[in-house]
Every structure is written in structure tokens, then in C-alpha cells.
Design a protein around this motif. Structure first.
Motif, PDB file in Angstrom:
ATOM      1  N   ASN A  23     -22.895  22.112 -22.374  1.00 41.34           N
ATOM      2  CA  ASN A  23     -24.343  21.983 -22.276  1.00 41.34           C
ATOM      3  C   ASN A  23     -25.020  23.051 -23.127  1.00 41.34           C
ATOM      4  O   ASN A  23     -24.876  24.235 -22.890  1.00 41.34           O
ATOM      5  CB  ASN A  23     -24.761  22.136 -20.811  1.00 41.34           C
ATOM      6  CG  ASN A  23     -26.242  22.056 -20.616  1.00 41.34           C
ATOM      7  OD1 ASN A  23     -26.962  21.546 -21.458  1.00 41.34           O
ATOM      8  ND2 ASN A  23     -26.706  22.584 -19.508  1.00 41.34           N
ATOM      9  N   ASN A  24     -25.809  22.626 -24.126  1.00 45.64           N
ATOM     10  CA  ASN A  24     -26.489  23.605 -24.964  1.00 45.64           C
ATOM     11  C   ASN A  24     -27.966  23.750 -24.612  1.00 45.64           C
ATOM     12  O   ASN A  24     -28.724  24.358 -25.350  1.00 45.64           O
ATOM     13  CB  ASN A  24     -26.337  23.256 -26.436  1.00 45.64           C
ATOM     14  CG  ASN A  24     -26.915  21.910 -26.776  1.00 45.64           C
ATOM     15  OD1 ASN A  24     -27.378  21.182 -25.917  1.00 45.64           O
ATOM     16  ND2 ASN A  24     -26.870  21.565 -28.042  1.00 45.64           N
ATOM     17  N   ASN A  25     -28.419  23.180 -23.493  1.00 46.37           N
ATOM     18  CA  ASN A  25     -29.797  23.305 -23.006  1.00 46.37           C
ATOM     19  C   ASN A  25     -30.819  22.853 -24.036  1.00 46.37           C
ATOM     20  O   ASN A  25     -31.794  23.545 -24.306  1.00 46.37           O
ATOM     21  CB  ASN A  25     -30.110  24.742 -22.561  1.00 46.37           C
ATOM     22  CG  ASN A  25     -29.414  25.103 -21.287  1.00 46.37           C
ATOM     23  OD1 ASN A  25     -28.962  24.246 -20.557  1.00 46.37           O
ATOM     24  ND2 ASN A  25     -29.316  26.385 -21.013  1.00 46.37           N
ATOM     25  N   ARG A  26     -30.606  21.705 -24.627  1.00 42.91           N
ATOM     26  CA  ARG A  26     -31.544  21.160 -25.596  1.00 42.91           C
ATOM     27  C   ARG A  26     -32.890  20.889 -24.934  1.00 42.91           C
ATOM     28  O   ARG A  26     -32.952  20.378 -23.842  1.00 42.91           O
ATOM     29  CB  ARG A  26     -31.004  19.844 -26.149  1.00 42.91           C
ATOM     30  CG  ARG A  26     -30.933  19.836 -27.643  1.00 42.91           C
ATOM     31  CD  ARG A  26     -30.365  18.538 -28.123  1.00 42.91           C
ATOM     32  NE  ARG A  26     -29.133  18.840 -28.826  1.00 42.91           N
ATOM     33  CZ  ARG A  26     -28.230  17.962 -29.145  1.00 42.91           C
ATOM     34  NH1 ARG A  26     -28.372  16.706 -28.817  1.00 42.91           N
ATOM     35  NH2 ARG A  26     -27.169  18.312 -29.794  1.00 42.91           N
ATOM     36  N   GLY A  27     -33.964  21.239 -25.606  1.00 44.94           N
ATOM     37  CA  GLY A  27     -35.301  20.970 -25.093  1.00 44.94           C
ATOM     38  C   GLY A  27     -35.834  22.028 -24.156  1.00 44.94           C
ATOM     39  O   GLY A  27     -36.907  21.864 -23.605  1.00 44.94           O
ATOM     40  N   THR A  28     -35.122  23.119 -23.956  1.00 46.67           N
ATOM     41  CA  THR A  28     -35.606  24.190 -23.089  1.00 46.67           C
ATOM     42  C   THR A  28     -35.814  25.447 -23.916  1.00 46.67           C
ATOM     43  O   THR A  28     -35.329  25.558 -25.048  1.00 46.67           O
ATOM     44  CB  THR A  28     -34.618  24.501 -21.947  1.00 46.67           C
ATOM     45  OG1 THR A  28     -33.403  24.973 -22.520  1.00 46.67           O
ATOM     46  CG2 THR A  28     -34.338  23.277 -21.120  1.00 46.67           C
ATOM     47  N   SER A  29     -36.510  26.395 -23.356  1.00 47.51           N
ATOM     48  CA  SER A  29     -36.774  27.636 -24.082  1.00 47.51           C
ATOM     49  C   SER A  29     -35.632  28.641 -23.934  1.00 47.51           C
ATOM     50  O   SER A  29     -35.580  29.626 -24.658  1.00 47.51           O
ATOM     51  CB  SER A  29     -38.068  28.272 -23.572  1.00 47.51           C
ATOM     52  OG  SER A  29     -37.941  28.563 -22.199  1.00 47.51           O
ATOM     53  N   THR A  31     -31.352  29.774 -23.364  1.00 50.85           N
ATOM     54  CA  THR A  31     -30.045  29.485 -23.932  1.00 50.85           C
ATOM     55  C   THR A  31     -29.004  29.531 -22.829  1.00 50.85           C
ATOM     56  O   THR A  31     -29.219  30.135 -21.784  1.00 50.85           O
ATOM     57  CB  THR A  31     -29.646  30.506 -25.013  1.00 50.85           C
ATOM     58  OG1 THR A  31     -29.618  31.798 -24.426  1.00 50.85           O
ATOM     59  CG2 THR A  31     -30.604  30.487 -26.176  1.00 50.85           C
ATOM     60  N   ASN A  32     -27.887  28.911 -23.079  1.00 49.08           N
ATOM     61  CA  ASN A  32     -26.789  28.907 -22.132  1.00 49.08           C
ATOM     62  C   ASN A  32     -25.765  29.929 -22.633  1.00 49.08           C
ATOM     63  O   ASN A  32     -25.140  29.708 -23.669  1.00 49.08           O
ATOM     64  CB  ASN A  32     -26.184  27.506 -22.060  1.00 49.08           C
ATOM     65  CG  ASN A  32     -25.092  27.385 -21.048  1.00 49.08           C
ATOM     66  OD1 ASN A  32     -24.504  28.368 -20.653  1.00 49.08           O
ATOM     67  ND2 ASN A  32     -24.805  26.170 -20.634  1.00 49.08           N
ATOM     68  N   ASN A  35     -22.255  28.528 -23.340  1.00 51.24           N
ATOM     69  CA  ASN A  35     -22.213  27.685 -24.530  1.00 51.24           C
ATOM     70  C   ASN A  35     -22.310  28.535 -25.792  1.00 51.24           C
ATOM     71  O   ASN A  35     -21.616  28.273 -26.781  1.00 51.24           O
ATOM     72  CB  ASN A  35     -23.356  26.673 -24.492  1.00 51.24           C
ATOM     73  CG  ASN A  35     -23.365  25.759 -25.688  1.00 51.24           C
ATOM     74  OD1 ASN A  35     -24.005  26.063 -26.679  1.00 51.24           O
ATOM     75  ND2 ASN A  35     -22.666  24.658 -25.586  1.00 51.24           N
TER      76      ASN A  35
END
Length: 51
Positions: A23-29, A31-32, A35
């Protein structure tokens, strides 16, 4: 004195780590961190200017 709860919690932790790595947390401000650690040097290796 059984170790049943520890075994299931460890298995759950491994499953969470696998899903975090994908999960790269696309669409959020945010970071993971898991990842980012998994894909740490990938961007530099794929950059044509660094070859």
C-alpha cells in the motif's frame, strides 16, 4: 500456558506488514513508512539520468 494468542497476533502482524508493503497511500497527504522502506532505492535505479 498455551501460546495460542501470541501465534495468532504474530500471524496478524505479518499479514499487516505484507499489506503495508504493497500500500503506497495514493491520494493521501501522508506516506507509508513500510512501503517507503520496501521501495527505497527503486526510484533512483529507474531514473534514466542516474544510469
Amino acid at each position: 500456558m498455551s501460546k495460542q494468542p501470541n501465534s495468532t497476533s504474530q500471524q496478524r502482524q505479518q499479514q499487516n506488514h505484507r499489506s503495508d508493503a504493497l500500500n503506497n497511500n495514493r491520494g493521501t497527504s501522508g506516506t507509508n513508512p513500510t512501503n517507503a522502506h520496501v521501495h527505497g532505492n527503486r526510484g533512483k535505479q529507474l531514473n534514466p539520468n542516474q544510469r
